[in-house]
Scaffold this active site. Structure first.
Site, mmCIF file in Angstrom:
data_model
loop_
_atom_site.group_PDB
_atom_site.id
_atom_site.type_symbol
_atom_site.label_atom_id
_atom_site.label_comp_id
_atom_site.label_asym_id
_atom_site.label_seq_id
_atom_site.Cartn_x
_atom_site.Cartn_y
_atom_site.Cartn_z
ATOM 1 N N CYS A 100 0.847 -1.191 0.000
ATOM 2 C CA CYS A 100 0.000 0.000 0.000
ATOM 3 C C CYS A 100 0.888 1.248 0.000
ATOM 4 O O CYS A 100 1.738 1.400 -0.859
ATOM 5 C CB CYS A 100 -0.988 -0.046 1.169
ATOM 6 S SG CYS A 100 -2.367 1.120 1.031
ATOM 7 N N ILE A 101 0.745 2.135 0.970
ATOM 8 C CA ILE A 101 1.554 3.355 1.038
ATOM 9 C C ILE A 101 2.918 3.111 1.690
ATOM 10 O O ILE A 101 3.827 3.914 1.555
ATOM 11 C CB ILE A 101 0.778 4.499 1.769
ATOM 12 C CG1 ILE A 101 1.482 5.859 1.647
ATOM 13 C CG2 ILE A 101 0.562 4.149 3.234
ATOM 14 C CD1 ILE A 101 1.570 6.404 0.250
#
Length: 189
Positions: A100-101
């Site tokens: 994800c991030i």
């Protein structure tokens, strides 16, 4: 497998039903213990010598609590125990998985590494945060475009990344991408 989180206050608390911040204060370790059903330790206690690999989940909590990306973008700071954990595994030549991030953590800590947060263009509205790829490049790292069901392996640094929820995709596609990340981390361990 053991679960760790930093023993720090959350940047803020969001009422996810209303989609707005609250005045409430919460601790990252305590909230993580709730999600992990209590089986968790303070990240400050993690010793890389006791593990074969480390995997960081994603989510907005990473951008707010494990670093300050949500507020400062590429000028963010990485939380001290997150930074030291990443450095310890990297120095020991042990694999690091990020989804994800969370690949921005590697981009900030390991200049020149290769990571993916999906695509560098908002393809069909599926990658609304595609500009993150440009910020990663501005940090001196190489962003590798990948689909949501894929991961990227930076063999030189033993860093494996996948975009997960950086792509608006069906859950089974996100699951597949995270699965490839985990499998590639295990191959490197």
């Amino acid at each position: 497998v053991k679960i760790f989180a930093p023993n720090i206050e959350q940047r803020d608390v969001v009422d996810h039903l209303k989609g707005s911040p609250t005045e409430e204060k919460r601790n990252v370790l305590v909230e993580s213990a709730r999600l992990a059903r209590g089986k968790i330790q303070d990240l400050a206690e993690l010793k890389a010598s006791e593990f074969d690999a480390v995997i960081f989940p994603g989510g907005f909590g990473v951008a707010k609590n494990l670093c300050s990306w949500a507020v400062d973008g590429k000028n963010c700071t990485v939380q001290e125990h997150v930074n030291s954990t990443l450095q310890a595994f990297h120095s020991a030549k042990k694999p690091i998985g990020l989804c994800c991030i969370s690949p921005v953590l590697a981009a900030k800590v390991f200049p020149g590494c290769e990571v993916t947060v999906g695509q560098d263009k908002n393809v069909d509205g599926r990658f609304p945060d595609a500009e993150t790829a440009s910020a990663i490049a501005e940090l001196g790292c190489k962003h590798i475009c990948k689909n949501v069901n894929e991961s990227h392996v930076d063999k030189a640094n033993k860093i494996v990344t996948t975009c997960a929820f950086m792509c608006k995709a069906p859950l089974h596609e996100i699951f597949d991408g995270i699965g490839t990340m985990v499998q590639e981390v295990l191959k490197l361990a």
